[in-house]
Design an enzyme around this catalytic site. Structure first.
Site, PDB file in Angstrom:
ATOM      1  N   SER A 189       0.873  -1.185   0.000  1.00  0.00           N
ATOM      2  CA  SER A 189       0.000   0.000   0.000  1.00  0.00           C
ATOM      3  C   SER A 189       0.902   1.225   0.000  1.00  0.00           C
ATOM      4  CB  SER A 189      -0.905   0.001   1.233  1.00  0.00           C
ATOM      5  OG  SER A 189      -1.787  -1.100   1.206  1.00  0.00           O
ATOM      6  N   LYS A 217      -7.360   1.502  -2.453  1.00  0.00           N
ATOM      7  CA  LYS A 217      -6.921   1.097  -1.110  1.00  0.00           C
ATOM      8  C   LYS A 217      -6.940   2.287  -0.158  1.00  0.00           C
ATOM      9  CE  LYS A 217      -5.239  -1.090   2.377  1.00  0.00           C
ATOM     10  NZ  LYS A 217      -3.957  -1.786   2.426  1.00  0.00           N
ATOM     11  N   LYS A 273       0.281   5.969   7.966  1.00  0.00           N
ATOM     12  CA  LYS A 273       0.932   6.043   6.660  1.00  0.00           C
ATOM     13  C   LYS A 273      -0.093   6.126   5.545  1.00  0.00           C
ATOM     14  CE  LYS A 273       1.964   2.376   4.590  1.00  0.00           C
ATOM     15  NZ  LYS A 273       1.369   1.457   3.578  1.00  0.00           N
TER      16      LYS A 273
END
Length: 294
Positions: free
Chosen positions: A95, A171, A239
């Protein structure tokens, strides 16, 4: 098929194990010691560098923590790009940044190879159960080539778009929704608990109504039982939300609730709890209310 799999962490190890169990010859580079037991038993071959893995494999899969890690493995010294030859397929299941992904895809394509981004959702549980949701960006022909491998690791597999980075955008959207759901459940349980209600009974009642959700079911229980051992760490969700806010700024899109969730995660992380499960976000709201859900 000879498959290179680089990134044998909490999720990468079971994902690679599913490929090996299906009869594929899975190889990796020496980036983890010792080799996970299930992969050692499967006879997984360990080579010295990502470049060697790329030379030996038909398909190379990366499952790494962040954008710089993927950049280093693909294009650093002895990286995957040094071992590529025309016709190979590179799949990044990490990701990472959608913008960086577009650049990575362009470089890999220039070498005569296909590149698709295929980040996943489902956590360690989904990785072990081969029930991951896989969100894919890339050319449809490359997707069809990779799909039999995805079907060994996941259940809900979608080609989001042919533009590189489409999977990463999906995502990020997933992580925004998850973060806001965690915040909503945490806020509701703090409110109900401070009002004098039993949070476990409130959760049980809500599970039978329109507010029912997987987050309420799993993470609501974690909040009440104080079980913050990581399934998905706060620092990793931070993140992902940072990627969302970075992309939104470039697009000129306001993400007010994503920003709020990031601040709450940062509050918990500042207490040295960045490696706790993301359900631990409730602790930020507990601090604001001077009340602990229990």
């Amino acid at each position: 098929m000879r498959i290179g799999f680089i990134g044998l962490g909490v999720m990468g190890s079971p994902m690679a194990a599913h490929l090996a169990a299906a009869g594929h010859n899975v190889i990796t580079s020496l980036n983890r010691s010792p080799l996970p037991t299930e992969l050692s038993k499967a006879g997984m071959q360990v080579l010295s560098t990502p470049a060697e893995v790329a030379r030996a494999a038909e398909v190379i899969i990366t499952m790494l923590p962040n954008t710089p890690d993927v950049d280093r493995v693909l294009f650093g010294t002895n990286g995957v790009s040094e071992g590529l030859s025309a016709g190979k397929l590179v799949i990044d299941m990490s990701s990472i940044s959608p913008t960086a992904t577009e650049g990575f895809a362009a470089k890999i394509s220039a070498a005569g190879c296909d590149y698709i981004d295929a980040p996943v959702s489902g956590g360690e549980v989904g990785a072990k159960a081969a029930s991951l949701t896989i969100m894919v960006g890339g050319k449809s022909a490359a997707f069809e080539r990779a799909k039999p491998l995805f079907e060994l690791m996941g259940k809900n597999i979608t080609l989001v778009g042919e533009k590189s980075g489409s999977g990463q955008i999906c995502k990020i959207a997933n992580q925004m929704i998850v973060a806001m759901n965690i915040e909503a459940v945490a806020e509701a349980l703090v409110f109900a608990s401070k009002a004098g209600c039993d949070p476990a009974k409130v959760r049980a009642a809500l599970m039978g109504g329109f507010a029912s959700s997987r987050i309420l079911e799993v993470h609501g229980e974690r909040m009440i039982k104080r079980t913050f051992a990581p399934g998905f760490r706060i620092k990793l969700h931070q993140k992902d939300l940072a990627l969302a806010l970075e992309a939104a700024q470039a697009l000129g899109v306001a993400l007010p609730n994503t920003s709020s969730c990031q601040q709450l995660f940062s509050s918990v992380a500042s207490q040295g709890k960045q490696d706790e499960d993301h359900s631990g976000l409730v602790q930020a709201l507990e601090a604001l209310a001077s009340h602990t859900v229990a």
